[in-house]
Design a protein around this motif. Structure first.
Motif, PDB file in Angstrom:
ATOM      1  N   ASP A  15       0.787  -1.123  -0.147  1.00  0.00           N
ATOM      2  CA  ASP A  15       0.041  -0.109   0.081  1.00  0.00           C
ATOM      3  C   ASP A  15       0.934   1.324  -0.043  1.00  0.00           C
ATOM      4  N   LEU A  16       1.972   1.370   0.715  1.00  0.00           N
ATOM      5  CA  LEU A  16       2.790   2.124   0.783  1.00  0.00           C
ATOM      6  C   LEU A  16       3.407   2.665  -0.443  1.00  0.00           C
ATOM      7  N   VAL A  17       3.852   1.510  -1.308  1.00  0.00           N
ATOM      8  CA  VAL A  17       4.462   1.620  -2.636  1.00  0.00           C
ATOM      9  C   VAL A  17       3.344   2.537  -3.658  1.00  0.00           C
ATOM     10  N   GLU A  18       2.201   2.328  -3.414  1.00  0.00           N
ATOM     11  CA  GLU A  18       1.255   2.902  -4.137  1.00  0.00           C
ATOM     12  C   GLU A  18       0.981   4.354  -3.782  1.00  0.00           C
ATOM     13  N   GLU A  19       1.098   4.631  -2.412  1.00  0.00           N
ATOM     14  CA  GLU A  19       0.998   6.176  -1.884  1.00  0.00           C
ATOM     15  C   GLU A  19       2.087   6.747  -2.384  1.00  0.00           C
ATOM     16  N   VAL A  20       3.214   6.243  -2.318  1.00  0.00           N
ATOM     17  CA  VAL A  20       4.507   6.963  -2.796  1.00  0.00           C
ATOM     18  C   VAL A  20       4.536   7.090  -4.199  1.00  0.00           C
ATOM     19  N   TYR A  21       4.097   6.265  -4.939  1.00  0.00           N
ATOM     20  CA  TYR A  21       4.061   6.496  -6.540  1.00  0.00           C
ATOM     21  C   TYR A  21       3.259   7.799  -6.801  1.00  0.00           C
ATOM     22  N   ASN A  22       1.922   7.783  -6.107  1.00  0.00           N
ATOM     23  CA  ASN A  22       1.276   8.838  -6.357  1.00  0.00           C
ATOM     24  C   ASN A  22       1.682  10.382  -5.728  1.00  0.00           C
ATOM     25  N   THR A  23       2.194   9.877  -4.620  1.00  0.00           N
ATOM     26  CA  THR A  23       2.661  11.244  -4.046  1.00  0.00           C
ATOM     27  C   THR A  23       3.785  11.946  -4.938  1.00  0.00           C
ATOM     28  N   VAL A  24       4.724  11.194  -5.366  1.00  0.00           N
ATOM     29  CA  VAL A  24       6.048  11.809  -5.915  1.00  0.00           C
ATOM     30  C   VAL A  24       5.532  12.644  -7.197  1.00  0.00           C
ATOM     31  N   LYS A  25       4.314  12.353  -7.778  1.00  0.00           N
ATOM     32  CA  LYS A  25       3.986  12.973  -8.960  1.00  0.00           C
ATOM     33  C   LYS A  25       3.606  14.487  -8.585  1.00  0.00           C
ATOM     34  N   ALA A  26       3.661  15.064  -7.456  1.00  0.00           N
ATOM     35  CA  ALA A  26       3.562  16.057  -7.025  1.00  0.00           C
ATOM     36  C   ALA A  26       4.937  17.049  -7.091  1.00  0.00           C
ATOM     37  N   LEU A  27       6.023  16.280  -7.017  1.00  0.00           N
ATOM     38  CA  LEU A  27       7.371  16.766  -7.083  1.00  0.00           C
ATOM     39  C   LEU A  27       7.504  17.442  -8.493  1.00  0.00           C
ATOM     40  N   PRO A  28       8.489  18.621  -8.653  1.00  0.00           N
ATOM     41  CA  PRO A  28       8.890  19.219  -9.673  1.00  0.00           C
ATOM     42  C   PRO A  28       9.301  18.097 -10.743  1.00  0.00           C
ATOM     43  N   SER A  29       9.296  18.513 -12.094  1.00  0.00           N
ATOM     44  CA  SER A  29       9.711  17.564 -13.113  1.00  0.00           C
ATOM     45  C   SER A  29      11.527  17.612 -13.032  1.00  0.00           C
ATOM     46  N   GLU A  30      12.007  18.452 -12.655  1.00  0.00           N
ATOM     47  CA  GLU A  30      13.613  18.463 -12.564  1.00  0.00           C
ATOM     48  C   GLU A  30      14.045  17.282 -11.473  1.00  0.00           C
ATOM     49  N   GLU A  31      12.958  17.034 -10.488  1.00  0.00           N
ATOM     50  CA  GLU A  31      13.243  15.696  -9.727  1.00  0.00           C
ATOM     51  C   GLU A  31      12.915  14.450  -9.994  1.00  0.00           C
ATOM     52  N   LYS A  32      12.411  14.375 -11.516  1.00  0.00           N
ATOM     53  CA  LYS A  32      11.893  12.879 -11.999  1.00  0.00           C
ATOM     54  C   LYS A  32      12.850  11.955 -11.813  1.00  0.00           C
ATOM     55  N   TYR A  33      13.904  12.283 -12.258  1.00  0.00           N
ATOM     56  CA  TYR A  33      15.106  11.061 -12.145  1.00  0.00           C
ATOM     57  C   TYR A  33      16.304  11.245 -11.115  1.00  0.00           C
ATOM     58  N   ALA A  34      15.649  12.006 -10.235  1.00  0.00           N
ATOM     59  CA  ALA A  34      16.602  12.213  -8.936  1.00  0.00           C
ATOM     60  C   ALA A  34      15.750  11.757  -7.610  1.00  0.00           C
ATOM     61  N   ALA A  42      13.542   3.173  -2.875  1.00  0.00           N
ATOM     62  CA  ALA A  42      13.085   2.972  -1.574  1.00  0.00           C
ATOM     63  C   ALA A  42      11.801   2.139  -1.281  1.00  0.00           C
ATOM     64  N   ALA A  43      10.696   2.748  -1.596  1.00  0.00           N
ATOM     65  CA  ALA A  43       9.467   2.183  -1.146  1.00  0.00           C
ATOM     66  C   ALA A  43       9.418   0.872  -1.836  1.00  0.00           C
ATOM     67  N   VAL A  44       9.916   0.678  -2.856  1.00  0.00           N
ATOM     68  CA  VAL A  44       9.621  -0.901  -3.533  1.00  0.00           C
ATOM     69  C   VAL A  44      10.603  -1.687  -2.609  1.00  0.00           C
ATOM     70  N   SER A  45      11.660  -1.521  -2.349  1.00  0.00           N
ATOM     71  CA  SER A  45      12.633  -1.999  -1.556  1.00  0.00           C
ATOM     72  C   SER A  45      12.190  -2.744  -0.134  1.00  0.00           C
ATOM     73  N   ILE A  46      11.023  -1.927   0.293  1.00  0.00           N
ATOM     74  CA  ILE A  46      10.595  -2.497   1.575  1.00  0.00           C
ATOM     75  C   ILE A  46       9.777  -3.830   1.513  1.00  0.00           C
ATOM     76  N   PRO A  47       8.796  -3.892   0.695  1.00  0.00           N
ATOM     77  CA  PRO A  47       7.939  -5.256   0.373  1.00  0.00           C
ATOM     78  C   PRO A  47       8.808  -6.084  -0.337  1.00  0.00           C
ATOM     79  N   SER A  48       9.686  -5.718  -1.050  1.00  0.00           N
ATOM     80  CA  SER A  48      10.663  -6.899  -1.538  1.00  0.00           C
ATOM     81  C   SER A  48      11.680  -7.399  -0.615  1.00  0.00           C
ATOM     82  N   ASN A  49      12.224  -6.759   0.096  1.00  0.00           N
ATOM     83  CA  ASN A  49      12.981  -7.230   1.179  1.00  0.00           C
ATOM     84  C   ASN A  49      12.180  -8.335   2.250  1.00  0.00           C
ATOM     85  N   ILE A  50      10.966  -7.857   2.492  1.00  0.00           N
ATOM     86  CA  ILE A  50      10.230  -8.728   3.314  1.00  0.00           C
ATOM     87  C   ILE A  50       9.973  -9.966   2.561  1.00  0.00           C
TER      88      ILE A  50
END
Length: 134
Positions: A15-34, A42-50
């Motif tokens: 659920d957190l992964v979904e939330e993060v993907y939706n939230t980062v859409k609000a970041l400026p475009s220059e942060e898209k690849y940063a 980092a978000a994907v890493s949490i359930p992946s490591n579990i």
């Protein structure tokens, strides 16, 4: 223990992964690849490591991957704080994810504690070599 998909902490991490993907859409475009890319990883890493840890043979190995998940959780918390400090996100925009991160952190700690309380099996209970598939 059941499969990783049955673990509530894994489900909440998804659920957190979904939330993060939706939230980062609000970041400026220059942060898209940063920053936004780093936050998604980092978000994907949490359930992946579990998931990876739960599939390991020993409780000790599982706990090691839960610690990796905790590290990714802390990384993501820090990245949200950076977004707020840089005025990329408001506290309100980050609040849902931050609450989820706090809950996931508590759940990871609890699961690690439970694993450390499990009795250790003598080494003859573990396979000497992992089975190979043909």
């Amino acid at each position: 223990m059941g499969k990783y998909k049955d673990l509530i902490v894994w489900q909440k991490s998804m659920d957190l992964v979904e939330e993060v993907y939706n939230t980062v859409k609000a970041l400026p475009s220059e942060e898209k690849y940063a920053l936004s890319d780093q936050m998604r990883r980092a978000a994907v890493s949490i359930p992946s490591n579990i998931a990876e840890g739960q599939e390991r043979i020993s409780a000790r190995d599982f706990a090691k991957f839960l610690y990796y998940a905790k590290g990714s959780k802390s990384e993501l918390e820090t990245q949200f704080m950076i977004c707020i400090r840089l005025n990329y996100l408001t506290q309100e925009q980050a609040e849902a994810a931050q609450n989820m991160l706090s809950e996931i952190g508590k759940m990871l700690n609890s699961l690690i504690r439970k694993l450390s309380l499990r009795p250790k099996l003598p080494s003859h209970h573990y396979p000497k070599q992992l089975p190979t598939s043909n």
